[in-house]
Design an enzyme around this catalytic site. Structure first.
Site, PDB file in Angstrom:
ATOM      1  CB  CYS A 188       0.379   1.731   4.112  1.00 35.90           C
ATOM      2  SG  CYS A 188      -1.355   1.250   4.020  1.00 35.90           S
TER       3      CYS A 188
ATOM      4  CB  CYS B 268      -0.902  -0.049   1.233  1.00 36.19           C
ATOM      5  SG  CYS B 268      -1.747   1.492   1.616  1.00 36.19           S
TER       6      CYS B 268
END
Length: 103
Positions: free
Chosen positions: A34, A31
Protein backbone atom coordinates in the site's frame (compact mmCIF):
# COMPACT_ATOMS: atom_id res chain seq x y z
CA UNK A 1 -7.95 16.82 -8.58
CA UNK A 2 -6.51 15.97 -5.18
CA UNK A 3 -6.94 12.58 -3.57
CA UNK A 4 -9.80 12.58 -1.04
CA UNK A 5 -9.41 10.66 2.21
CA UNK A 6 -12.78 9.00 2.80
CA UNK A 7 -14.20 7.88 6.13
CA UNK A 8 -17.38 6.15 7.16
CA UNK A 9 -18.88 9.61 7.67
CA UNK A 10 -18.35 10.83 4.09
CA UNK A 11 -18.14 7.61 2.01
CA UNK A 12 -21.73 7.78 0.84
CA UNK A 13 -21.46 11.42 -0.25
CA UNK A 14 -18.00 11.22 -1.85
CA UNK A 15 -18.29 7.79 -3.50
CA UNK A 16 -21.87 6.58 -3.82
CA UNK A 17 -23.37 9.96 -4.76
CA UNK A 18 -20.54 11.13 -7.03
CA UNK A 19 -21.49 12.51 -10.45
CA UNK A 20 -18.30 11.04 -11.94
CA UNK A 21 -16.65 7.61 -11.61
CA UNK A 22 -14.66 7.08 -8.41
CA UNK A 23 -11.49 5.03 -7.88
CA UNK A 24 -11.28 3.90 -4.24
CA UNK A 25 -7.94 2.74 -2.85
CA UNK A 26 -8.47 0.51 0.21
CA UNK A 27 -5.21 0.58 2.19
CA UNK A 28 -3.63 0.42 5.66
CA UNK A 29 -0.64 2.20 7.20
CA UNK A 30 1.09 -1.10 8.07
CA UNK A 31 0.83 -2.49 4.50
CA UNK A 32 4.11 -2.26 2.54
CA UNK A 33 2.53 -2.72 -0.93
CA UNK A 34 0.00 0.00 0.00
CA UNK A 35 2.86 2.36 0.85
CA UNK A 36 4.51 1.68 -2.51
CA UNK A 37 1.21 2.20 -4.37
CA UNK A 38 0.40 5.47 -2.55
CA UNK A 39 2.62 7.76 -4.70
CA UNK A 40 1.14 6.20 -7.86
CA UNK A 41 -2.39 6.94 -6.63
CA UNK A 42 -1.35 10.49 -5.69
CA UNK A 43 0.13 11.07 -9.17
CA UNK A 44 -3.00 9.78 -10.85
CA UNK A 45 -5.07 12.03 -8.60
CA UNK A 46 -3.14 15.04 -9.87
CA UNK A 47 -3.40 14.02 -13.54
CA UNK A 48 -6.90 12.60 -13.98
CA UNK A 49 -9.83 15.01 -13.90
CA UNK A 50 -12.72 12.81 -15.04
CA UNK A 51 -12.39 10.26 -12.20
CA UNK A 52 -12.48 11.09 -8.48
CA UNK A 53 -9.68 9.42 -6.52
CA UNK A 54 -10.45 8.39 -2.94
CA UNK A 55 -8.54 6.49 -0.26
CA UNK A 56 -10.10 4.44 2.54
CA UNK A 57 -7.96 3.37 5.49
CA UNK A 58 -9.43 -0.04 6.33
CA UNK A 59 -8.35 0.21 9.97
CA UNK A 60 -10.34 3.42 10.41
CA UNK A 61 -13.29 2.44 8.18
CA UNK A 62 -13.57 -1.30 8.69
CA UNK A 63 -17.34 -1.27 8.13
CA UNK A 64 -16.82 -0.10 4.55
CA UNK A 65 -14.09 -2.70 3.97
CA UNK A 66 -16.38 -5.44 5.26
CA UNK A 67 -19.33 -4.25 3.18
CA UNK A 68 -17.28 -4.41 -0.03
CA UNK A 69 -15.54 -7.65 0.99
CA UNK A 70 -12.02 -6.25 0.92
CA UNK A 71 -9.94 -9.28 1.88
CA UNK A 72 -6.49 -8.20 0.68
CA UNK A 73 -4.87 -4.82 0.37
CA UNK A 74 -4.20 -2.78 -1.53
CA UNK A 75 -7.54 -3.18 -3.25
CA UNK A 76 -8.66 -0.71 -5.91
CA UNK A 77 -12.37 -0.51 -6.63
CA UNK A 78 -14.03 1.49 -9.37
CA UNK A 79 -17.48 2.89 -8.62
CA UNK A 80 -19.88 4.21 -11.24
CA UNK A 81 -23.30 5.60 -10.35
CA UNK A 82 -22.94 4.39 -6.77
CA UNK A 83 -22.09 0.79 -7.71
CA UNK A 84 -18.79 -1.05 -7.57
CA UNK A 85 -18.13 -2.07 -11.18
CA UNK A 86 -14.57 -3.45 -11.05
CA UNK A 87 -11.93 -4.54 -8.56
CA UNK A 88 -8.14 -4.84 -8.78
CA UNK A 89 -6.14 -6.39 -5.95
CA UNK A 90 -2.44 -5.89 -5.31
CA UNK A 91 0.29 -3.42 -6.06
CA UNK A 92 0.22 -2.29 -9.69
CA UNK A 93 2.08 0.04 -12.00
CA UNK A 94 0.74 3.47 -12.86
CA UNK A 95 -0.02 2.26 -16.40
CA UNK A 96 -1.99 -0.72 -15.05
CA UNK A 97 -4.04 1.51 -12.74
CA UNK A 98 -4.75 3.95 -15.58
CA UNK A 99 -5.82 1.04 -17.81
CA UNK A 100 -8.10 -0.17 -15.00
CA UNK A 101 -9.72 3.26 -14.71
CA UNK A 102 -10.24 3.53 -18.46
CA UNK A 103 -11.58 0.02 -19.05
Amino acid sequence: MAVIHVTEANFEQEVLHSDIPVLVDFWASWCAPCKRLAPVIDEIGQEVTDVKICKVNIDEADTIALKYRVMSIPTLMLFKNGTSTATMVGERSKAAVLDFIRA
